[in-house]
Design a protein around this motif. Structure first.
Motif, PDB file in Angstrom:
ATOM      1  N   HIS A   6       0.840  -1.198   0.000  1.00 64.14           N
ATOM      2  CA  HIS A   6       0.000   0.000   0.000  1.00 64.14           C
ATOM      3  C   HIS A   6       0.875   1.247   0.000  1.00 64.14           C
ATOM      4  N   SER A  54      -9.046   4.323  -4.503  1.00 61.45           N
ATOM      5  CA  SER A  54      -8.862   3.192  -5.418  1.00 61.45           C
ATOM      6  C   SER A  54      -7.980   3.589  -6.586  1.00 61.45           C
ATOM      7  N   ASN A  56      -4.520   1.937  -9.265  1.00 63.37           N
ATOM      8  CA  ASN A  56      -3.432   0.990  -9.550  1.00 63.37           C
ATOM      9  C   ASN A  56      -2.436   1.566 -10.552  1.00 63.37           C
ATOM     10  N   ILE A  57      -2.616   2.855 -10.889  1.00 66.70           N
ATOM     11  CA  ILE A  57      -1.714   3.571 -11.790  1.00 66.70           C
ATOM     12  C   ILE A  57      -1.441   4.950 -11.206  1.00 66.70           C
ATOM     13  N   LYS A  90       2.823   1.073 -11.690  1.00 71.82           N
ATOM     14  CA  LYS A  90       1.584   0.293 -11.725  1.00 71.82           C
ATOM     15  C   LYS A  90       1.646  -0.789 -10.663  1.00 71.82           C
ATOM     16  N   GLN A  91       0.502  -1.103 -10.123  1.00 71.70           N
ATOM     17  CA  GLN A  91       0.437  -2.130  -9.087  1.00 71.70           C
ATOM     18  C   GLN A  91       0.601  -3.507  -9.705  1.00 71.70           C
ATOM     19  N   ASN A  92       1.354  -4.377  -9.038  1.00 69.43           N
ATOM     20  CA  ASN A  92       1.506  -5.749  -9.504  1.00 69.43           C
ATOM     21  C   ASN A  92       0.181  -6.493  -9.408  1.00 69.43           C
ATOM     22  N   GLN A  93       0.020  -7.522 -10.240  1.00 73.74           N
ATOM     23  CA  GLN A  93      -1.221  -8.285 -10.269  1.00 73.74           C
ATOM     24  C   GLN A  93      -1.554  -8.909  -8.911  1.00 73.74           C
ATOM     25  N   GLY A  95      -0.941  -7.591  -6.097  1.00 72.00           N
ATOM     26  CA  GLY A  95      -1.232  -6.543  -5.133  1.00 72.00           C
ATOM     27  C   GLY A  95      -0.192  -6.382  -4.040  1.00 72.00           C
ATOM     28  N   TRP A  98       4.705  -2.536  -6.352  1.00 78.50           N
ATOM     29  CA  TRP A  98       4.481  -1.617  -7.463  1.00 78.50           C
ATOM     30  C   TRP A  98       5.668  -1.670  -8.417  1.00 78.50           C
ATOM     31  N   MET A 186      -7.775   4.095 -11.409  1.00 78.08           N
ATOM     32  CA  MET A 186      -7.924   2.643 -11.433  1.00 78.08           C
ATOM     33  C   MET A 186      -8.234   2.248 -12.866  1.00 78.08           C
ATOM     34  N   ASN A 189      -9.824  -2.878 -13.993  1.00 74.14           N
ATOM     35  CA  ASN A 189     -10.482  -3.612 -12.920  1.00 74.14           C
ATOM     36  C   ASN A 189     -11.861  -4.072 -13.391  1.00 74.14           C
TER      37      ASN A 189
END
Length: 215
Positions: A6, A54, A56-57, A90-93, A95, A98, A186, A189
């Motif tokens: 996080h 929320s 992830n980028i 970017k967040q790794n798959q 979670g 990064w 996000m 998703n």
């Protein structure tokens, strides 16, 4: 690679670097993104927090590229808009971390955009809608004449798409606008489907040369 499940994006400008570094802010040199972890957030850093839950980028800035194409339904010319980065995280798959990226990339299948970024894109025919093909809800282009949905898969993922393999000649005719503000969103998703589904949301921006005309 940012080894943290996080992170909290920080909107930090050059004249604030000394103060925030002393307060525990982290800088990722590859992506040029500032961030902190939840347990390190203090009163000083709170002033620089980008208010979103929320995402992830994260990118330090972004390019809005506006080009034109013929609508698939009415065949009339309409503007289309794409968001491009030259560096981002970017967040790794899984979670659990990064990934830092320094590469010309288009972002698509965007599920969530903060209000400030919506205003900066400045496109009345680019808004949240549901894809007839995939059933996913994301920010997509629409024909300015007939209102037809111009889905991201056809614009970014197929062999002759409008953005990923955009010719340099077409890019020079396009409107390219750099927004020097933090980008947080996000993307990919599949909110309307099983959470294990993987939805593609990034592609390289190659900008190829036009080939010789065929006789």
């Amino acid at each position: 690679m940012i080894d943290a499940p996080h992170i909290i994006p920080l909107d930090i400008h050059t004249d604030n670097i000394t103060d925030v570094t002393c307060q525990g802010a982290h800088y990722d040199a590859t992506s040029s993104v500032w961030y902190t972890e939840p347990h390190e957030l203090n009163e000083t850093l709170h002033d620089y927090v980008y208010d979103t839950d929320s995402f992830n980028i994260v990118a330090p800035y972004y390019l809005v590229i506006t080009s034109k194409m013929a609508c698939w339904t009415c065949q009339q010319s309409t503007r289309i808009h794409g968001v491009m980065f030259t560096r981002f995280i970017k967040q790794n798959q899984d979670g659990k971390g990064w990934q830092s990226v320094q590469r010309n990339s288009f972002l698509f299948h965007i599920n969530y955009l903060p209000e400030e970024i919506k205003k900066n894109i400045k496109a009345s025919n680019y808004y949240l809608d549901k894809s007839k093909t995939t059933g996913l809800r994301y920010w997509m282009n629409h024909c300015e004449i007939c209102g037809e949905r111009l889905g991201d898969y056809e614009l970014f993922c197929v062999e002759d798409d409008a953005f990923r393999l955009m010719t340099i000649e077409k890019l020079l005719r396009a409107n390219v606008r750099k927004v020097n503000k933090l980008f947080v969103s996000m993307a990919g998703n599949p909110a309307d489907q099983n959470s294990k589904d993987v939805v593609r949301y990034l592609c390289d921006a190659r900008f190829v040369m036009n080939g010789p005309e065929r006789l």
